[in-house]
Design a protein around this motif. Sequence first.
Motif, short mmCIF file in Angstrom:
data_model
loop_
_atom_site.label_atom_id
_atom_site.label_comp_id
_atom_site.label_asym_id
_atom_site.label_seq_id
_atom_site.Cartn_x
_atom_site.Cartn_y
_atom_site.Cartn_z
N GLN A 286 35.62 6.11 20.07
CA GLN A 286 34.79 5.14 20.24
C GLN A 286 33.69 5.52 21.54
O GLN A 286 34.07 6.88 21.84
N THR A 287 32.63 5.10 21.32
CA THR A 287 31.53 5.55 22.49
C THR A 287 31.68 4.80 23.67
O THR A 287 32.21 3.91 24.60
N ALA A 288 31.62 6.23 24.68
CA ALA A 288 31.89 5.34 26.19
C ALA A 288 31.07 5.62 27.33
O ALA A 288 30.00 5.12 26.82
N THR A 289 31.42 4.80 28.36
CA THR A 289 30.75 4.35 28.74
C THR A 289 30.43 5.78 30.33
O THR A 289 30.61 6.20 29.99
N LYS A 290 29.06 5.28 31.13
CA LYS A 290 28.52 5.94 31.55
C LYS A 290 29.84 6.89 32.81
O LYS A 290 30.13 8.12 33.17
N THR A 291 30.34 5.83 33.38
CA THR A 291 31.70 5.47 34.10
C THR A 291 32.86 6.65 33.40
O THR A 291 33.25 7.34 34.30
N ILE A 292 33.04 6.44 32.16
CA ILE A 292 33.93 6.91 31.74
C ILE A 292 33.59 8.24 31.07
O ILE A 292 34.47 9.63 31.64
N LEU A 293 32.58 8.43 30.89
CA LEU A 293 31.95 9.84 31.26
C LEU A 293 31.81 10.18 31.91
O LEU A 293 32.73 12.18 32.18
N LEU A 294 31.43 10.36 33.13
CA LEU A 294 31.04 10.91 34.49
C LEU A 294 33.12 11.76 35.10
O LEU A 294 33.27 12.63 35.54
N TYR A 295 33.89 10.29 34.94
CA TYR A 295 34.69 10.27 35.00
C TYR A 295 36.40 11.91 34.53
O TYR A 295 36.58 12.33 34.53
N PHE A 296 36.02 11.74 33.02
CA PHE A 296 36.20 12.60 32.17
C PHE A 296 35.69 14.03 32.54
O PHE A 296 36.51 14.86 33.16
N ILE A 297 34.08 14.13 32.57
CA ILE A 297 33.82 16.06 33.35
C ILE A 297 34.03 16.01 34.49
O ILE A 297 35.01 17.41 34.40
N LEU A 298 34.30 15.00 34.90
CA LEU A 298 34.56 15.74 36.77
C LEU A 298 36.56 15.69 37.07
O LEU A 298 37.44 16.47 37.46
N LEU A 299 37.79 15.27 35.50
CA LEU A 299 38.51 15.72 35.84
C LEU A 299 39.03 17.03 35.59
O LEU A 299 39.95 17.42 34.86
N ILE A 300 37.80 17.27 33.00
CA ILE A 300 38.39 18.23 33.35
C ILE A 300 37.59 19.48 34.15
O ILE A 300 38.20 20.08 34.04
N GLY A 301 36.85 18.97 34.41
CA GLY A 301 36.43 20.04 35.97
C GLY A 301 37.27 20.72 36.86
O GLY A 301 37.48 21.67 36.98
N VAL A 302 37.83 19.69 37.40
CA VAL A 302 38.97 19.34 38.15
C VAL A 302 39.93 20.92 37.86
O VAL A 302 40.85 21.92 37.88
N ASN A 303 40.65 20.25 36.43
CA ASN A 303 41.89 21.16 36.29
C ASN A 303 41.46 22.44 35.87
O ASN A 303 42.67 22.98 36.04
N THR A 304 39.99 22.49 34.64
CA THR A 304 40.00 24.18 34.59
C THR A 304 39.78 25.14 36.10
O THR A 304 40.68 26.38 35.60
N TYR A 305 38.70 24.13 37.56
CA TYR A 305 39.16 24.99 38.35
C TYR A 305 40.64 25.71 38.83
O TYR A 305 40.85 26.26 39.56
N LEU A 306 42.12 24.48 39.14
CA LEU A 306 42.74 24.50 39.19
C LEU A 306 43.65 25.97 38.48
O LEU A 306 43.70 26.61 38.37
N LEU A 307 43.63 25.69 37.13
CA LEU A 307 44.13 26.26 35.91
C LEU A 307 43.69 28.06 35.96
O LEU A 307 44.16 28.96 36.05
N LEU A 308 41.85 28.26 36.17
CA LEU A 308 41.43 29.05 36.62
C LEU A 308 41.81 29.61 37.49
O LEU A 308 42.21 31.48 37.44
N THR A 309 41.93 29.39 39.09
CA THR A 309 42.67 30.04 39.62
C THR A 309 43.79 30.35 39.88
O THR A 309 44.77 31.51 40.46
N HIS A 310 44.60 29.73 38.96
CA HIS A 310 45.91 29.80 39.15
C HIS A 310 46.02 31.43 38.64
O HIS A 310 46.69 32.07 38.48
N VAL A 311 45.54 31.71 37.14
CA VAL A 311 45.38 32.57 36.31
C VAL A 311 45.19 33.62 36.91
O VAL A 311 45.76 35.08 36.68
#
Length: 232
Positions: A104-129
């Motif tokens: 479904q088409t996402a709102t800008k708020t959902i897209l921002l939340y999605f990008i921030l959440l993916i960014g934070v998790n990517t950073y945490l997993l990368l730091t862990h590895v």
Amino acid sequence: MSLFQCLLLLLFPLLGVNLYATIGDIDWLMRATQLIFILGVFTIYLKRNKKPAYNAIIFFSFFLLAQIICLAFPGFNLELLLLLCYVGAYFGLSREAFQHTQRQTATKTILLYFILLIGVNTYLLLTHVIELKGYMSSDLEFGIYIFYYLNLLILGIVALIYYLNSYSKKSVYFITLVLAFIFADVFRDAAHFYLKDSAILITGNFLWFTGLVFCLFFFLTPERKLRLMNLV
């Protein structure tokens, strides 16, 4: 016998023995209980679903293969092979989730939340590895761990996309099992590379068992959209 009764009869005895084996550092018994639990969960799935999904077969087959390898070759360091088996299992999970995702088409708020959440998790997993690199013996081992955690990250992204688009009980089970497996892996690595502490191993194993229970619910639950209020 209901699904919950079958799970209770299977889960509590095996989990109890697994925790005992973890505290006593009896590796073969810990692996054996995990193998029996996977076989039990897979048997329950086959009995409840007369037409098993191809993705479920992939998932359970690779999980079974990983535990069989551990029991058959206890004296060999096959951690990298096990990681590749789990990658195959997670492929089956991701494929099943994508098949049920209603885009479904996402709102800008959902897209921002999605990008921030993916960014934070990517950073945490990368730091862990990256922190694990100092404990690894070769670049090949480090490369396989990067590949494995990249697949975990993709699995997490798929879970978030599925949940935000579908709003169904099936998607709730999926994002729950993904989180359980991710944290179980982090605890496993902490015990393997940093400190082999019983509390860390017990927590990781408990999350691993929990993830498999939600996998069973995920594969058995039909896709049906819920109202948002029903997700709470």
